[in-house]
Design a protein around this motif. Structure first.
Motif, short mmCIF file in Angstrom:
data_model
loop_
_atom_site.label_atom_id
_atom_site.label_comp_id
_atom_site.label_asym_id
_atom_site.label_seq_id
_atom_site.Cartn_x
_atom_site.Cartn_y
_atom_site.Cartn_z
N LEU A 163 0.84 -1.21 0.00
CA LEU A 163 0.00 0.00 0.00
C LEU A 163 0.87 1.26 0.00
CD1 LEU A 163 -2.69 -1.13 2.60
CD2 LEU A 163 -3.12 -0.65 0.18
N LEU A 164 1.94 1.25 0.77
CA LEU A 164 2.85 2.40 0.81
C LEU A 164 3.49 2.65 -0.55
CD1 LEU A 164 4.64 1.66 4.21
CD2 LEU A 164 3.09 3.56 3.76
N LEU A 165 3.79 1.57 -1.26
CA LEU A 165 4.45 1.68 -2.56
C LEU A 165 3.46 1.83 -3.71
CD1 LEU A 165 7.22 -1.03 -2.04
CD2 LEU A 165 7.46 1.46 -1.86
N ASN A 166 2.17 1.93 -3.39
CA ASN A 166 1.10 2.08 -4.39
C ASN A 166 1.03 0.86 -5.31
OD1 ASN A 166 -1.10 3.57 -5.34
ND2 ASN A 166 0.11 4.52 -6.97
N LEU A 167 1.46 -0.29 -4.81
CA LEU A 167 1.29 -1.54 -5.54
C LEU A 167 -0.10 -2.13 -5.29
CD1 LEU A 167 4.78 -3.12 -4.83
CD2 LEU A 167 4.04 -1.89 -6.89
N LEU A 168 -0.72 -1.68 -4.20
CA LEU A 168 -2.12 -1.98 -3.89
C LEU A 168 -2.81 -0.66 -3.56
CD1 LEU A 168 -1.89 -5.08 -1.51
CD2 LEU A 168 -2.71 -5.10 -3.88
N HIS A 169 -4.12 -0.62 -3.75
CA HIS A 169 -4.90 0.56 -3.38
C HIS A 169 -5.77 0.23 -2.18
CE1 HIS A 169 -3.62 2.63 -6.98
NE2 HIS A 169 -3.94 1.56 -7.70
N SER A 170 -5.80 1.13 -1.21
CA SER A 170 -6.57 0.90 0.01
C SER A 170 -8.06 1.01 -0.26
CB SER A 170 -6.15 1.88 1.10
OG SER A 170 -6.60 3.18 0.79
N ASP A 171 -8.86 0.46 0.66
CA ASP A 171 -10.31 0.58 0.60
C ASP A 171 -10.83 1.62 1.59
OD1 ASP A 171 -10.72 -1.47 -1.37
OD2 ASP A 171 -10.25 -2.93 0.18
N GLY A 172 -9.91 2.36 2.18
CA GLY A 172 -10.31 3.41 3.12
C GLY A 172 -9.10 3.94 3.86
N GLY A 173 -9.19 5.16 4.36
CA GLY A 173 -8.10 5.78 5.10
C GLY A 173 -7.18 6.58 4.20
N GLN A 174 -6.15 7.17 4.82
CA GLN A 174 -5.19 8.00 4.09
C GLN A 174 -3.77 7.50 4.33
OE1 GLN A 174 -7.42 9.88 6.41
NE2 GLN A 174 -8.90 9.63 4.74
N GLU A 197 0.31 8.76 3.46
CA GLU A 197 1.26 9.72 2.89
C GLU A 197 2.66 9.15 3.02
OE1 GLU A 197 1.05 13.70 4.29
OE2 GLU A 197 -0.96 14.05 3.44
N VAL A 198 3.44 9.29 1.96
CA VAL A 198 4.84 8.85 1.93
C VAL A 198 5.69 10.05 1.55
CG1 VAL A 198 6.50 7.24 0.93
CG2 VAL A 198 4.11 6.53 1.24
N LEU A 199 6.59 10.45 2.46
CA LEU A 199 7.42 11.65 2.26
C LEU A 199 6.56 12.87 1.95
CD1 LEU A 199 10.40 10.08 0.28
CD2 LEU A 199 10.26 10.55 2.72
N THR A 224 -0.53 9.26 -5.34
CA THR A 224 -0.14 10.34 -6.25
C THR A 224 1.25 10.07 -6.82
OG1 THR A 224 -1.42 11.96 -4.98
CG2 THR A 224 0.28 12.82 -6.47
N PHE A 225 1.36 10.03 -8.14
CA PHE A 225 2.67 9.77 -8.73
C PHE A 225 3.57 10.99 -8.57
CE2 PHE A 225 5.71 10.13 -12.21
CZ PHE A 225 6.42 8.95 -12.03
N SER A 226 4.78 10.74 -8.10
CA SER A 226 5.80 11.80 -8.01
C SER A 226 7.14 11.14 -8.27
CB SER A 226 5.78 12.44 -6.62
OG SER A 226 6.94 13.22 -6.42
N ALA A 227 7.76 11.50 -9.38
CA ALA A 227 9.05 10.92 -9.73
C ALA A 227 10.10 11.27 -8.67
CB ALA A 227 9.50 11.41 -11.10
N GLN A 228 10.07 12.51 -8.17
CA GLN A 228 11.04 12.92 -7.16
C GLN A 228 10.85 12.11 -5.88
OE1 GLN A 228 10.71 17.00 -5.92
NE2 GLN A 228 12.65 16.98 -4.81
N ARG A 229 9.60 11.95 -5.44
CA ARG A 229 9.33 11.17 -4.23
C ARG A 229 9.78 9.72 -4.41
NH1 ARG A 229 4.17 9.33 -2.58
NH2 ARG A 229 3.97 8.69 -4.76
#
Length: 282
Positions: A48-59, A61-63, A69-74
């Motif tokens: 979930l942290l690596l966006n390899l899965l999508h959560s079914d609820g909650g929030q 944030e990574v860095l 949200t895709f961010s090449a820099q992140r």
């Protein structure tokens, strides 16, 4: 305080398993150890942290950026080491370096070759000739050679001999000399986590059962060994879990709520995990 990772009430539903109401935070400058039995949800959290899965609820944030949200820099600032890295085994180190130069704008060849030399990895040999420990060292060298601010380690020391594990733990501690860095380390080897982690989260059947500073955890809890009669003398609210066997019983207790005369032992992370996994409430 700024955070490398934040999860707030995260859920993920599968057919036979649910990750339930997960809330975790990893400040920069800290190492968070994630422990739990197979199938408890550790790898699901990492995916979930690596966006390899999508959560079914909650929030999540990574860095400071939502995980979805895709961010090449992140993404360049995250170093990931899984149980199996997946580098093509026909490559040698020089070929790996050339590929990573194309993948990462922040790739540092000098750092990469410095680490692989430190690890004693042969430049011209193909990865398929490496031992498991050598392959894991290569994965860690890659993770540390593109200006990562956050390391996510999923069973990175699993199956390695104690000498290699100790060498890698020293490297993780060196990485943490920069207070902007952070590490999430999921592992079955609780002795490794005990050596390096600042904070421990224990997950069981998709729920966080414990989430506290490691030193506080080992100081606040204790192991009592004795008989049923002796256990009855301990306040009920001080007893967290009990494990019974043919020679008596063991109980995980709150140290400060037990009479000073009681014989108590300092727990380990492994013993705490076993109490929560196999013990009963009374």
């Amino acid at each position: 305080m700024t955070y490398a990772l934040e999860l707030h009430h995260v859920r993920k539903n599968f057919e036979h398993f649910t990750l339930q109401d997960i809330s975790l935070a990893l400040p920069r400058g800290y190492i968070l150890g994630l422990i739990g039995e197979n199938g408890a949800g550790k790898s699901t959290i990492i995916k979930l942290l690596l966006n390899l899965l999508h959560s079914d609820g909650g929030q999540i944030e990574v860095l400071g950026i939502p995980a979805e949200t895709f961010s090449a820099q992140r993404n360049e600032q995250i170093g990931v080491v899984m149980d199996e890295r997946g580098l093509p085994e026909m490559l040698n180190l020089r070929q790996v370096n050339r590929i990573m130069e194309d993948l990462y704008s922040s790739w540092d060849s000098d750092t990469f070759y410095s680490l692989t030399a430190r690890f004693g990895l042969p430049e011209k040999s193909k990865i398929k000739t490496y031992s498991r420990g050598m392959k894991m060292k290569l994965s860690i060298a890659v993770a540390l050679s593109h200006n990562a601010q956050l390391l996510i380690l999923d069973e990175a020391t699993n199956g390695l001999d104690p000498v290699v594990r100790d060498e890698l733990l020293d490297l993780f501690l060196e990485f943490m000399q920069d207070e902007n860095h952070a590490i999430l380390m999921a592992s079955h080897i609780t002795s490794d986590l005990e050596k390096v982690c600042d904070h421990i989260a224990y997950i069981h059947e998709g729920r966080i059962e414990l989430n506290m500073e490691k030193d506080q955890l080992l100081e606040d809890y204790a192991v009592f060994k004795g008989s049923e009669e002796q256990l009855a003398e301990i306040p009920e609210n001080a007893v967290l879990r009990v494990r019974r066997h043919q020679f008596g019983l063991e109980a995980l207790v709150k140290r400060n709520e037990v009479h000073a005369a009681a014989a108590l032992e300092r727990p380990t992370l492994e013993s705490i995990m076993l109490f929560f996994n196999k013990g009963t409430r009374q």
